[in-house]
Write a protein that holds these residues in place. Structure first.
Motif, PDB file in Angstrom:
ATOM      1  N   SER A  27      15.849  28.198  -2.782  1.00  0.00           N
ATOM      2  CA  SER A  27      15.313  27.037  -2.098  1.00  0.00           C
ATOM      3  C   SER A  27      15.790  27.059  -0.653  1.00  0.00           C
ATOM      4  CB  SER A  27      15.798  25.759  -2.775  1.00  0.00           C
ATOM      5  OG  SER A  27      17.207  25.652  -2.625  1.00  0.00           O
ATOM      6  N   ARG A  28      15.227  26.202   0.177  1.00  0.00           N
ATOM      7  CA  ARG A  28      15.616  26.163   1.589  1.00  0.00           C
ATOM      8  C   ARG A  28      17.111  25.943   1.738  1.00  0.00           C
ATOM      9  NH1 ARG A  28      13.398  21.392   5.290  1.00  0.00           N
ATOM     10  NH2 ARG A  28      14.930  20.317   4.010  1.00  0.00           N
ATOM     11  N   ASP A  29      17.673  25.062   0.929  1.00  0.00           N
ATOM     12  CA  ASP A  29      19.092  24.734   1.048  1.00  0.00           C
ATOM     13  C   ASP A  29      20.009  25.877   0.622  1.00  0.00           C
ATOM     14  OD1 ASP A  29      18.633  21.253   0.066  1.00  0.00           O
ATOM     15  OD2 ASP A  29      18.368  22.268   1.979  1.00  0.00           O
ATOM     16  N   GLU A  30      19.478  26.859  -0.068  1.00  0.00           N
ATOM     17  CA  GLU A  30      20.293  27.980  -0.524  1.00  0.00           C
ATOM     18  C   GLU A  30      20.375  29.109   0.495  1.00  0.00           C
ATOM     19  OE1 GLU A  30      18.093  28.333  -4.257  1.00  0.00           O
ATOM     20  OE2 GLU A  30      19.973  27.965  -5.321  1.00  0.00           O
ATOM     21  N   TYR A  31      19.644  28.974   1.582  1.00  0.00           N
ATOM     22  CA  TYR A  31      19.772  29.949   2.666  1.00  0.00           C
ATOM     23  C   TYR A  31      21.043  29.614   3.434  1.00  0.00           C
ATOM     24  CZ  TYR A  31      15.237  32.047   1.817  1.00  0.00           C
ATOM     25  OH  TYR A  31      14.187  32.730   1.254  1.00  0.00           O
ATOM     26  N   LYS A  32      21.948  30.570   3.458  1.00  0.00           N
ATOM     27  CA  LYS A  32      23.285  30.295   3.981  1.00  0.00           C
ATOM     28  C   LYS A  32      23.394  30.508   5.487  1.00  0.00           C
ATOM     29  CE  LYS A  32      28.116  31.463   2.992  1.00  0.00           C
ATOM     30  NZ  LYS A  32      29.025  32.284   2.145  1.00  0.00           N
ATOM     31  N   TYR A  33      22.662  31.468   5.996  1.00  0.00           N
ATOM     32  CA  TYR A  33      22.774  31.827   7.411  1.00  0.00           C
ATOM     33  C   TYR A  33      21.423  31.653   8.095  1.00  0.00           C
ATOM     34  CZ  TYR A  33      27.043  33.965   5.703  1.00  0.00           C
ATOM     35  OH  TYR A  33      28.256  34.183   5.111  1.00  0.00           O
ATOM     36  N   TRP A  34      21.473  31.166   9.327  1.00  0.00           N
ATOM     37  CA  TRP A  34      20.258  30.875  10.083  1.00  0.00           C
ATOM     38  C   TRP A  34      20.394  31.415  11.507  1.00  0.00           C
ATOM     39  CZ3 TRP A  34      16.034  28.236   8.058  1.00  0.00           C
ATOM     40  CH2 TRP A  34      16.211  27.686   6.786  1.00  0.00           C
ATOM     41  N   GLY A  35      19.269  31.868  12.050  1.00  0.00           N
ATOM     42  CA  GLY A  35      19.235  32.220  13.460  1.00  0.00           C
ATOM     43  C   GLY A  35      18.965  30.999  14.313  1.00  0.00           C
ATOM     44  N   GLN A  36      18.896  31.211  15.625  1.00  0.00           N
ATOM     45  CA  GLN A  36      18.695  30.115  16.565  1.00  0.00           C
ATOM     46  C   GLN A  36      17.223  29.771  16.763  1.00  0.00           C
ATOM     47  OE1 GLN A  36      21.241  28.226  18.020  1.00  0.00           O
ATOM     48  NE2 GLN A  36      22.276  29.328  16.376  1.00  0.00           N
ATOM     49  N   ASN A  43      -0.926  37.387  11.988  1.00  0.00           N
ATOM     50  CA  ASN A  43      -2.287  37.663  12.434  1.00  0.00           C
ATOM     51  C   ASN A  43      -3.148  36.410  12.299  1.00  0.00           C
ATOM     52  OD1 ASN A  43      -1.560  40.399  12.811  1.00  0.00           O
ATOM     53  ND2 ASN A  43      -2.090  40.870  10.681  1.00  0.00           N
ATOM     54  N   SER A  44      -4.282  36.430  12.970  1.00  0.00           N
ATOM     55  CA  SER A  44      -5.230  35.309  12.892  1.00  0.00           C
ATOM     56  C   SER A  44      -4.523  33.974  13.134  1.00  0.00           C
ATOM     57  CB  SER A  44      -5.933  35.291  11.523  1.00  0.00           C
ATOM     58  OG  SER A  44      -6.612  36.515  11.305  1.00  0.00           O
ATOM     59  N   LEU A  45      -3.732  33.932  14.163  1.00  0.00           N
ATOM     60  CA  LEU A  45      -2.927  32.737  14.437  1.00  0.00           C
ATOM     61  C   LEU A  45      -3.802  31.529  14.762  1.00  0.00           C
ATOM     62  CD1 LEU A  45      -0.050  34.469  16.350  1.00  0.00           C
ATOM     63  CD2 LEU A  45       0.252  32.940  14.386  1.00  0.00           C
ATOM     64  N   LYS A  46      -3.316  30.375  14.341  1.00  0.00           N
ATOM     65  CA  LYS A  46      -4.005  29.101  14.537  1.00  0.00           C
ATOM     66  C   LYS A  46      -3.099  28.160  15.342  1.00  0.00           C
ATOM     67  CE  LYS A  46      -6.022  29.521   9.900  1.00  0.00           C
ATOM     68  NZ  LYS A  46      -6.161  28.852   8.577  1.00  0.00           N
ATOM     69  N   PRO A  47      -3.688  27.191  16.030  1.00  0.00           N
ATOM     70  CA  PRO A  47      -2.840  26.231  16.764  1.00  0.00           C
ATOM     71  C   PRO A  47      -1.807  25.552  15.858  1.00  0.00           C
ATOM     72  CG  PRO A  47      -5.111  26.037  17.489  1.00  0.00           C
ATOM     73  CD  PRO A  47      -5.116  26.998  16.340  1.00  0.00           C
ATOM     74  N   GLU A  48      -2.138  25.339  14.598  1.00  0.00           N
ATOM     75  CA  GLU A  48      -1.191  24.692  13.683  1.00  0.00           C
ATOM     76  C   GLU A  48      -0.022  25.593  13.298  1.00  0.00           C
ATOM     77  OE1 GLU A  48      -4.528  24.906  13.352  1.00  0.00           O
ATOM     78  OE2 GLU A  48      -5.105  25.171  11.241  1.00  0.00           O
ATOM     79  N   ASP A  49      -0.047  26.841  13.713  1.00  0.00           N
ATOM     80  CA  ASP A  49       1.101  27.737  13.507  1.00  0.00           C
ATOM     81  C   ASP A  49       2.155  27.548  14.600  1.00  0.00           C
ATOM     82  OD1 ASP A  49      -1.222  30.264  12.516  1.00  0.00           O
ATOM     83  OD2 ASP A  49       0.057  29.066  11.198  1.00  0.00           O
ATOM     84  N   THR A  50       1.859  26.736  15.595  1.00  0.00           N
ATOM     85  CA  THR A  50       2.811  26.484  16.668  1.00  0.00           C
ATOM     86  C   THR A  50       4.072  25.827  16.134  1.00  0.00           C
ATOM     87  OG1 THR A  50       1.095  26.287  18.359  1.00  0.00           O
ATOM     88  CG2 THR A  50       3.194  25.196  18.804  1.00  0.00           C
ATOM     89  N   ALA A  51       5.208  26.447  16.404  1.00  0.00           N
ATOM     90  CA  ALA A  51       6.496  25.958  15.887  1.00  0.00           C
ATOM     91  C   ALA A  51       7.612  26.853  16.407  1.00  0.00           C
ATOM     92  CB  ALA A  51       6.497  25.976  14.358  1.00  0.00           C
ATOM     93  N   VAL A  52       8.828  26.413  16.162  1.00  0.00           N
ATOM     94  CA  VAL A  52       9.987  27.294  16.311  1.00  0.00           C
ATOM     95  C   VAL A  52      10.164  28.014  14.979  1.00  0.00           C
ATOM     96  CG1 VAL A  52      12.438  27.476  16.762  1.00  0.00           C
ATOM     97  CG2 VAL A  52      11.052  25.801  18.016  1.00  0.00           C
ATOM     98  N   TYR A  53      10.242  29.328  15.036  1.00  0.00           N
ATOM     99  CA  TYR A  53      10.381  30.141  13.832  1.00  0.00           C
ATOM    100  C   TYR A  53      11.820  30.593  13.681  1.00  0.00           C
ATOM    101  CZ  TYR A  53       5.383  30.222  12.998  1.00  0.00           C
ATOM    102  OH  TYR A  53       4.090  29.852  12.707  1.00  0.00           O
ATOM    103  N   TYR A  54      12.348  30.396  12.466  1.00  0.00           N
ATOM    104  CA  TYR A  54      13.732  30.720  12.168  1.00  0.00           C
ATOM    105  C   TYR A  54      13.817  31.796  11.099  1.00  0.00           C
ATOM    106  CZ  TYR A  54      14.775  26.279  14.474  1.00  0.00           C
ATOM    107  OH  TYR A  54      14.866  25.251  15.374  1.00  0.00           O
ATOM    108  N   CYS A  55      14.750  32.686  11.281  1.00  0.00           N
ATOM    109  CA  CYS A  55      15.096  33.680  10.287  1.00  0.00           C
ATOM    110  C   CYS A  55      16.295  33.149   9.493  1.00  0.00           C
ATOM    111  CB  CYS A  55      15.460  34.976  11.015  1.00  0.00           C
ATOM    112  SG  CYS A  55      16.122  36.282  10.012  1.00  0.00           S
ATOM    113  N   ALA A  56      16.343  33.444   8.196  1.00  0.00           N
ATOM    114  CA  ALA A  56      17.450  32.961   7.376  1.00  0.00           C
ATOM    115  C   ALA A  56      17.786  33.980   6.299  1.00  0.00           C
ATOM    116  CB  ALA A  56      17.086  31.627   6.735  1.00  0.00           C
TER     117      ALA A  56
END
Length: 122
Positions: free
Chosen positions: A105-114, A82-95
């Motif tokens: 930590s980020r490196d401990e996420y084993k599986y990632w979506g596209q 909600n209340s999205l801002k231009p700085e929220d622009t990105a590719v969003y990944y599920c992990a």
């Protein structure tokens, strides 16, 4: 092997809302902490939010605007933005990360979506 598929991205005006979904298959969904990350052009992939059981954790940049939830019966995790801002622009990944005694930590996420593209216009 867990497969993750994101959906729900798109173009929205500043102040608008989007809901991202991530559908998981190939594993036991309840065994995983689920997270959302994002990567803007020229920047590193950054943490957005995570959920373990019913406990949630957010980056400071989205706290109070984004909400993560999961439906274990549907093997799906959501990110309500909600209340999205231009700085929220990105590719969003599920992990997905295996459950442990702390937030991974980020490196401990084993599986990632596209990834799914979110663009917020000013």
């Amino acid at each position: 092997q867990v497969q993750l598929v994101e959906s729900g991205g798109g173009l929205v005006q500043a102040g608008g809302s989007l809901r991202l979904s991530c559908s998981a298959s190939g594993g036991t969904f309840t065994s995983y902490i689920m997270g959302w990350f994002r990567q803007a052009p020229g920047k590193e992939r950054e943490f957005v939010a995570a959920i373990r059981w019913s406990s949630t954790y957010y980056s400071d940049s989205v706290k109070g605007r984004f909400s993560i939830s999961r439906d274990n019966a549907k093997n799906t995790v959501y990110l309500q933005m909600n209340s999205l801002k231009p700085e929220d622009t990105a590719v969003y990944y599920c992990a997905a990360a295996l459950y442990g005694s702390r937030w991974p930590s980020r490196d401990e996420y084993k599986y990632w979506g596209q990834g799914t593209q979110v663009a917020v216009s000013s």
